[in-house]
Design an enzyme around this catalytic site. Sequence first.
Site, short mmCIF file in Angstrom:
data_model
loop_
_atom_site.label_atom_id
_atom_site.label_comp_id
_atom_site.label_asym_id
_atom_site.label_seq_id
_atom_site.Cartn_x
_atom_site.Cartn_y
_atom_site.Cartn_z
N HIS A 148 -8.39 -6.51 4.14
CA HIS A 148 -8.17 -5.74 5.36
C HIS A 148 -9.55 -5.46 5.89
CE1 HIS A 148 -3.90 -3.82 5.05
NE2 HIS A 148 -3.87 -5.11 5.34
N GLU A 157 -3.01 -2.97 -2.56
CA GLU A 157 -4.18 -2.45 -1.86
C GLU A 157 -4.58 -1.09 -2.41
OE1 GLU A 157 -3.45 -1.79 2.32
OE2 GLU A 157 -5.55 -1.35 2.76
N LYS A 182 -7.19 2.32 -2.87
CA LYS A 182 -7.84 3.23 -1.93
C LYS A 182 -8.54 4.32 -2.69
CE LYS A 182 -6.63 5.81 2.23
NZ LYS A 182 -5.76 5.81 3.39
N TRP A 215 0.86 -1.18 0.00
CA TRP A 215 0.00 0.00 0.00
C TRP A 215 0.91 1.24 0.00
CZ3 TRP A 215 -0.36 3.99 3.72
CH2 TRP A 215 -1.27 5.00 3.36
N ASP A 248 -7.36 -4.55 9.89
CA ASP A 248 -6.63 -3.28 9.76
C ASP A 248 -7.45 -2.14 10.34
OD1 ASP A 248 -5.01 -1.17 9.09
OD2 ASP A 248 -5.54 -1.14 6.97
N ASP A 271 -10.95 3.70 10.12
CA ASP A 271 -10.28 2.59 10.82
C ASP A 271 -10.75 2.40 12.26
OD1 ASP A 271 -8.37 1.28 8.94
OD2 ASP A 271 -7.72 3.35 8.68
N ASP A 297 -9.58 -3.46 1.20
CA ASP A 297 -9.76 -2.89 2.54
C ASP A 297 -11.15 -2.29 2.53
OD1 ASP A 297 -9.89 -0.77 4.54
OD2 ASP A 297 -7.74 -1.03 4.84
N HIS A 345 -11.84 1.40 2.08
CA HIS A 345 -11.22 2.10 0.95
C HIS A 345 -12.11 2.31 -0.26
CE1 HIS A 345 -6.78 1.40 2.27
NE2 HIS A 345 -7.53 1.96 3.21
#
Length: 410
Positions: free
Chosen positions: A278, A218, A220, A177, A318, A288, A251, A254
């Site tokens: 994630h 990863e 985003k 990432w 995560d 998060d 994730d 994201h």
Amino acid sequence: MYEYAKKSYAAYGVDTEAAISELKDIPVSIHCWQGDDVVGLDGGGAASGGIQTTGNHFGRARNFQELKADIEKAFSLIPGKKRLNLHASYAVGASVDRDEYGPKHFAEWVKFAKAIGLDGIDFNPTMFSHKNVKDGLTLSSPDGDIRKFWIKHCIACLHISEYLADEFGKPCLMNIWIPDGYKDVPADRLTPRLRLKESLDEVLSCGYDRNKVVVAVESKVFGIGVESYTVGNNEFYQNYAANNGICCLLDNGHYHPQEYVSDKIPSLLAFYDKVALHVTRGVRWDSDHVVLFEDELKEIAKEIVRNDATKKVLIGLDYFDASINRLAAWIVGARNMQKALLWALLQPHAKLKALQDDADFTALMVINEELKTLPFDAVWAEYLKRLDQKGAEWYNDVKEYEKTVLKERK
Ligand code: RNT
Ligand code: ZN
């Protein structure tokens, strides 16, 4: 209560015994970085690069010893098969820069992970919180020296990942990432992506062992201070991964809040042998927060279980919350992941799929609603009991640890 629950599920054709024994074997990779607010051990300081830990609860682990102690305590209260997810910034005793990290900087972690019976260690290059993040860019920087530094770092991480795979006799996931992007409207959206592509090509051509290391990228949507443009967005990485035989890491913080990772998992399973996750909880944005036992978490778990993908989907956590007890944050999130998997294992998937194919959407809804109030708690309690794990009383242990260990950290 368990006997009653067993019968309740059996009425829908679900075998609670099978669910419990399957759950024991599904590994969850737990992130080391919840313990110290993503600070790391190599002097990089507080997280930067569009991510931020907020809160100032006492007791943050300030060094390797404290972090190990906290992980050991927290993990002892989390049931199931656990892996440890490390960032390169958690190198121990490194006197060289990140481009020269090697297995020896992680040997202490290996020793520790083995001592507490973990299933393996996963790894991540750390391309944030460092002076060579120039103007917010790493692998896509227009500065060739900057790109070279991070390419070297990623290659070093691939070799560390091979070492971790060898040590545990199992593949290691290495997830890439980067924070690269722009705060405001860019003048050029293509060239940074072409540079990222070239950098990744160089990393992957270093000759690492693909049987040992599963490389993921990863994507985003945006980060704090990088709201207008992200070099490594979803389309970029999905195409990159597909064309280069690596995998995507999703994730669930994201994407746009109305996009669901539970829906993306089966799309990728149609094309990829492996999908990495994630699991996090975004509140309005990629915040998060600690993972809770919520609908989307259950949907994610259902997509893994009902597509027979517990070996294809690499589950990692995560999140980082510094406003509450950090051990409790780990334990709540990791237990919830386990709970969601158990929940998914307790659904009569074949029956539900058949109703869908028969277009009996009424029965599908009726049964799904009934399933929601089956005595799940009793099966969860039985799972904990069989693994010699505490129920809700785990929190007393954390309170005690808070009093005796965390309060002492000034
Ligand atoms: C950031 C990504 C990334 C980091 C960790 C620390 O938005 O989610 O995975 O959170 O690598
Ligand atoms: Zn992530």
